[in-house]
Write a protein that holds these residues in place. Structure first.
Motif, PDB file in Angstrom:
ATOM      1  N   ALA A  95      68.967  20.695  22.772  1.00  0.00           N
ATOM      2  CA  ALA A  95      67.770  20.462  21.965  1.00  0.00           C
ATOM      3  C   ALA A  95      66.610  19.994  22.843  1.00  0.00           C
ATOM      4  O   ALA A  95      65.465  20.441  22.677  1.00  0.00           O
ATOM      5  N   ALA A  96      66.900  19.117  23.788  1.00  0.00           N
ATOM      6  CA  ALA A  96      65.861  18.654  24.714  1.00  0.00           C
ATOM      7  C   ALA A  96      65.368  19.807  25.576  1.00  0.00           C
ATOM      8  O   ALA A  96      64.165  19.944  25.846  1.00  0.00           O
ATOM      9  N   GLY A  97      66.287  20.662  26.006  1.00  0.00           N
ATOM     10  CA  GLY A  97      65.904  21.813  26.812  1.00  0.00           C
ATOM     11  C   GLY A  97      65.003  22.768  26.054  1.00  0.00           C
ATOM     12  O   GLY A  97      64.055  23.333  26.618  1.00  0.00           O
ATOM     13  N   GLU A  98      65.281  22.955  24.774  1.00  0.00           N
ATOM     14  CA  GLU A  98      64.435  23.820  23.957  1.00  0.00           C
ATOM     15  C   GLU A  98      63.038  23.216  23.813  1.00  0.00           C
ATOM     16  O   GLU A  98      62.032  23.920  23.876  1.00  0.00           O
ATOM     17  N   ALA A  99      62.986  21.885  23.639  1.00  0.00           N
ATOM     18  CA  ALA A  99      61.689  21.213  23.514  1.00  0.00           C
ATOM     19  C   ALA A  99      60.878  21.317  24.807  1.00  0.00           C
ATOM     20  O   ALA A  99      59.642  21.363  24.779  1.00  0.00           O
TER      21      ALA A  99
END
Length: 238
Positions: free
Chosen positions: A31-35
């Motif tokens: 999720a952090a990578g997508e953000a």
């Protein structure tokens, strides 16, 4: 960033330093990578421990132009001695007060652990080395709760007296702007000012609807009913 979720009580785990991300931790990192997919990083650093390396690798996996990942052991978590705990609840209770009183003389992380003064020196020296000796505009640094608290205390100018107030949820994102200018001699650089622009953002739950518990409670799957367990006769009780 802080690393994603881990399980210090996983079957077969003998060294907590080597603990890997859980499935939940990998999902948090994704999720952090997508953000951060379209963020441009000139530098990417982790603390040298598996849980921060795995988090950084997942975050950078889908980045448009990820840099090579570098380890810096100066960013390892505040060090403690070996602790024997019979349950998650007991260990969580011991850790709950870890950052309270960090500015007191000779205060250490758990009994006989690294003093906060020494940890602050080690961690801020590592950050200053990265800031002043490497050429970059935007960096990703994946570290630990205690490390991040100390960095945030340093950035806000409050030092160790402030670190207990900085909650760091698992796999959270912080953003710190640093102004770097020529030093007085003109032959080097200096940090002129720092500003905290983003604090404890969790890309997997932006409004923290499911994060009513503290990060420590979340990590150990306990519920104190508050930020700390109740104290009775000077001892933390669950």
């Amino acid at each position: 960033m802080r690393h994603g979720h881990v399980d210090y009580f996983a079957p077969g785990l003998t060294d907590p330093r080597s603990v890997p991300l859980t499935d939940e931790g990998r999902e948090q990192a994704q999720a952090a990578g997508e953000a951060l997919r379209h963020a441009h990083f000139d530098l990417a650093v982790y603390s040298g421990l598996p849980r921060t390396k795995q988090t950084a690798e997942i975050v950078l996996k889908n980045n448009d132009a990820p840099p090579a990942l570098e380890a810096h052991d100066g960013l390892e978590e505040v060090k403690s001695r070996w602790i024997r705990a019979k349950s998650r609840e007991e260990l969580a209770a011991r850790l709950a007060y870890s950052f309270d009183g960090a500015a007191e003389p000779s205060a250490s992380f758990l009994p006989d652990g690294e003093t906060f003064v020494d940890a602050e020196s080690r961690i801020t020296n590592a950050l200053q080395e990265l800031i002043l000796e490497k050429t970059w505009k935007s960096a990703l640094i994946v570290a630990h709760e205690g490390v991040n608290r100390i960095v945030l205390g340093w950035a806000c100018g409050g030092g160790l007296a402030t670190i207990a107030a900085f909650e760091q949820d698992l796999c959270c994102i912080n953003m710190i702007d640093v102004d770097v200018t020529p030093d007085d001699d003109g032959d080097g650089l200096q940090i002129e000012r720092m500003a905290i622009k983003t604090l404890n953002v969790t890309a997997y739950d932006y409004v923290k609807k499911g994060l009513s518990r503290s990060s420590l409670e979340h990590l150990f799957d306990v519920d104190f009913g508050g930020l700390r367990p109740r104290k009775t006769d000077g001892n933390a009780k669950i």
